[in-house]
Design an enzyme around this catalytic site. Structure first.
Site, mmCIF file in Angstrom:
data_model
loop_
_atom_site.group_PDB
_atom_site.id
_atom_site.type_symbol
_atom_site.label_atom_id
_atom_site.label_comp_id
_atom_site.label_asym_id
_atom_site.label_seq_id
_atom_site.Cartn_x
_atom_site.Cartn_y
_atom_site.Cartn_z
ATOM 1 N N LEU A 20 0.810 -1.225 0.000
ATOM 2 C CA LEU A 20 0.000 0.000 0.000
ATOM 3 C C LEU A 20 0.847 1.281 0.000
ATOM 4 C CD1 LEU A 20 -2.957 -1.048 2.383
ATOM 5 C CD2 LEU A 20 -2.853 -1.197 -0.104
ATOM 6 N N ARG A 30 2.397 8.131 -28.621
ATOM 7 C CA ARG A 30 2.364 6.945 -27.767
ATOM 8 C C ARG A 30 1.197 6.049 -28.175
ATOM 9 N NH1 ARG A 30 6.513 8.600 -26.968
ATOM 10 N NH2 ARG A 30 7.645 9.139 -25.081
ATOM 11 N N ILE A 34 3.051 20.738 -22.042
ATOM 12 C CA ILE A 34 3.400 19.812 -23.131
ATOM 13 C C ILE A 34 4.917 19.762 -23.224
ATOM 14 C CG2 ILE A 34 3.253 19.331 -25.590
ATOM 15 C CD1 ILE A 34 0.495 20.249 -25.642
ATOM 16 N N GLY A 66 -0.173 1.676 -3.845
ATOM 17 C CA GLY A 66 -1.566 1.272 -4.026
ATOM 18 C C GLY A 66 -2.497 1.856 -2.965
ATOM 19 N N HIS A 126 1.717 11.009 -15.415
ATOM 20 C CA HIS A 126 1.180 10.547 -16.702
ATOM 21 C C HIS A 126 0.291 11.598 -17.363
ATOM 22 C CE1 HIS A 126 2.285 6.701 -14.752
ATOM 23 N NE2 HIS A 126 2.751 6.470 -15.956
ATOM 24 N N PHE A 142 2.596 -0.893 -23.365
ATOM 25 C CA PHE A 142 2.824 0.459 -23.847
ATOM 26 C C PHE A 142 2.066 1.370 -22.870
ATOM 27 C CE2 PHE A 142 5.514 0.130 -27.648
ATOM 28 C CZ PHE A 142 5.829 -1.205 -27.488
ATOM 29 N N PHE A 159 2.468 -7.330 -10.422
ATOM 30 C CA PHE A 159 2.373 -5.919 -10.820
ATOM 31 C C PHE A 159 3.206 -5.012 -9.917
ATOM 32 C CE2 PHE A 159 -1.674 -7.880 -12.009
ATOM 33 C CZ PHE A 159 -1.831 -7.463 -13.311
ATOM 34 N N TYR A 184 14.567 2.502 -14.483
ATOM 35 C CA TYR A 184 13.258 1.842 -14.459
ATOM 36 C C TYR A 184 13.203 0.748 -15.528
ATOM 37 C CZ TYR A 184 8.380 1.028 -15.635
ATOM 38 O OH TYR A 184 7.194 0.427 -15.942
HETATM 39 N N1 UFG Z 1 3.547 14.419 -21.216
HETATM 40 C C1 UFG Z 1 3.321 15.764 -21.328
HETATM 41 N N2 UFG Z 1 2.818 16.423 -20.234
HETATM 42 C C2 UFG Z 1 2.536 15.801 -19.058
HETATM 43 C C3 UFG Z 1 2.762 14.408 -18.961
HETATM 44 C C4 UFG Z 1 3.281 13.749 -20.062
HETATM 45 O O1 UFG Z 1 3.564 16.375 -22.358
HETATM 46 O O2 UFG Z 1 2.073 16.466 -18.102
HETATM 47 C C5 UFG Z 1 4.033 13.687 -22.394
HETATM 48 C C6 UFG Z 1 5.314 12.926 -22.159
HETATM 49 O O3 UFG Z 1 6.420 13.770 -22.347
HETATM 50 C C7 UFG Z 1 5.187 11.799 -23.174
HETATM 51 C C8 UFG Z 1 3.679 11.535 -23.248
HETATM 52 O O4 UFG Z 1 3.075 12.704 -22.714
HETATM 53 O O5 UFG Z 1 5.618 12.258 -24.422
HETATM 54 C C9 UFG Z 1 3.242 10.340 -22.435
HETATM 55 O O6 UFG Z 1 3.811 10.451 -21.134
HETATM 56 P P1 UFG Z 1 3.412 9.540 -19.902
HETATM 57 O O7 UFG Z 1 4.200 10.013 -18.728
HETATM 58 O O8 UFG Z 1 1.925 9.507 -19.772
HETATM 59 O O9 UFG Z 1 3.865 8.068 -20.304
HETATM 60 P P2 UFG Z 1 5.278 7.556 -20.924
HETATM 61 O O10 UFG Z 1 5.123 7.424 -22.394
HETATM 62 O O11 UFG Z 1 6.411 8.340 -20.384
HETATM 63 O O12 UFG Z 1 5.318 6.084 -20.322
HETATM 64 C C10 UFG Z 1 6.525 5.502 -19.981
HETATM 65 C C11 UFG Z 1 6.612 4.124 -20.603
HETATM 66 C C12 UFG Z 1 5.760 3.147 -19.887
HETATM 67 C C13 UFG Z 1 6.064 3.226 -18.438
HETATM 68 C C14 UFG Z 1 5.830 4.602 -17.939
HETATM 69 C C15 UFG Z 1 6.198 4.667 -16.487
HETATM 70 O O13 UFG Z 1 6.225 4.182 -21.946
HETATM 71 O O14 UFG Z 1 6.037 1.838 -20.321
HETATM 72 O O15 UFG Z 1 6.647 5.507 -18.614
HETATM 73 O O16 UFG Z 1 5.537 5.629 -15.810
HETATM 74 F F1 UFG Z 1 5.336 2.325 -17.741
#
Ligand code: UFG
Length: 323
Positions: free
Chosen positions: A33, A219, A205, A36, A187, A169, A73, A141
């Site tokens: 936790l 993505r 962005i 989680g 995220h 992904f 997980f 990571y």
């Molecule tokens: N992004 C923004 N603004 C934000 C958040 C993200 O522009 O506030 C962009 C990032 O730069 C990236 C895209 O949105 O280009 C997606 O970003 P995420 O953080 O949502 O996810 P990622 O693609 O970075 O995910 C990666 C790996 C996963 C992994 C994860 C871990 O692809 O496999 O990081 O958190 F699990």
């Protein structure tokens, strides 16, 4: 089957637990936790609060429960944090994982489904990313997940412990009951929805000068329910395997924001920022292997549906799980 789920109180784990319960499986969640949430554990599942970094804790739980299979997980999953605190990633994701495997061997549990990641590929040589491409992670990571994939190969060979590694992904969306609530939210989609909820003034962005049609990163967003189905199919596989898991489609950051505007009806201001270190321009899965070998088919191909489901959950839970 009786399935033992580490990290079953997290975003992806909680929804896989719910789907497996819906299909009639018996579920034991093992979670400390820290990432989680207690309320993310479906009440039909049993929750054991335990610690993967304590061999006796995980081994004792497995011995007592004697599950048919394990889904793993539990992990730390923030790329940026892994660059400043690598030991946390190697200890929790590798050492903790090895404790889990040793506990499984001792309890005679021979089947594992592992949450791996496309971050094991680093900057891919080509896109879509298929299973034959070299894995060269560019952060601790991704390295920690790749190390564990390699550990799994040896436990297969030496202990006949069969495993399926699913390299996700970008997991996104929500079920009716459970959704995405990270204590530190990095995220994209939940951050955009927080703007729509009025909890943040704008979306940042990260990078608008990438070699993509609109200059923002692309993505492969996969609905969490489709991801859960892949786990359930993986349980039926007899031999060890590795699969890339995405829809094979791609959306840019700007497109995600646009869909969120359409779905939420909010304006969602954006501010262009510089690139986030370590972000590859395009990550898209080649998912033919899992489709062919496990018969997996994504049901949610449209980003609109993924974001509609995520938005419905965030509207019902504006403070997340509240803990
Ligand atoms: N992004 C923004 N603004 C934000 C958040 C993200 O522009 O506030 C962009 C990032 O730069 C990236 C895209 O949105 O280009 C997606 O970003 P995420 O953080 O949502 O996810 P990622 O693609 O970075 O995910 C990666 C790996 C996963 C992994 C994860 C871990 O692809 O496999 O990081 O958190 F699990």
């Amino acid at each position: 089957m009786k399935i033992f789920v580490t990290g079953g109180a997290g975003y992806i784990g909680s929804i896989c637990v719910e789907e497996m319960l819906n299909q009639g499986h018996e579920i034991v969640v093992f979670d400390n936790l820290t990432e989680g949430h207690r309320l993310a554990v479906d009440p039909r599942a049993k929750l054991i609060e335990g610690e993967l970094r304590e061999p006796a804790s995980i081994a004792g739980a497995l011995r007592a429960e004697k599950p048919d299979a394990v889904m793993h997980f539990a992990a730390n999953a923030l790329v940026g944090e892994s660059m400043t605190n690598p030991s946390k990633y190697f200890l929790n994701n590798v050492y903790g994982g090895v404790n889990l495997l040793d506990g499984m061997v001792a309890a005679g549990v021979k089947k594992l489904v592992f949450s791996s990641t496309c971050a094991t590929f680093g900057m891919p040589e080509e896109v879509p990313i298929h299973e034959g491409l070299p894995q060269r992670p560019i952060n601790p990571y991704g390295e920690s997940k790749l190390m564990f994939e390699k550990v799994l190969r040896w436990y297969d060979e030496l202990h006949a412990l069969r495993s399926v590694s699913l390299r996700y992904f970008n997991a996104a969306g929500a079920s009716e009951q459970f959704g995405e609530d990270h204590r530190i939210e990095t995220h994209l989609i939940p951050n955009v929805l927080k703007v729509a909820l009025g909890q943040k003034p704008h979306v940042e962005i990260f990078g608008t000068d990438y070699p993509t049609p609109d200059g923002t990163c692309i993505r492969d967003y996969i609905h969490i329910i489709d991801l859960a189905q892949a786990h359930i199919l993986a349980l039926g596989r007899e031999e060890s395997a590795f699969y890339n898991l995405g829809t094979g489609g791609g959306n840019s950051v700007a497109e995600v924001v646009e869909v969120c505007r359409r779905v939420t009806g909010h304006e969602i201001p954006v501010v262009a920022k510089s690139r986030r270190p370590g972000d590859p321009p395009r990550l898209i899965a080649a998912s033919q292997k899992i489709k062919k070998e496990l018969g997996w088919e994504p049901r949610f191909q449209s980003l609109d549906k993924i974001i509609e489901n995520a938005w419905a959950w965030h509207q019902r839970h504006p403070g997340g799980y509240g803990d």
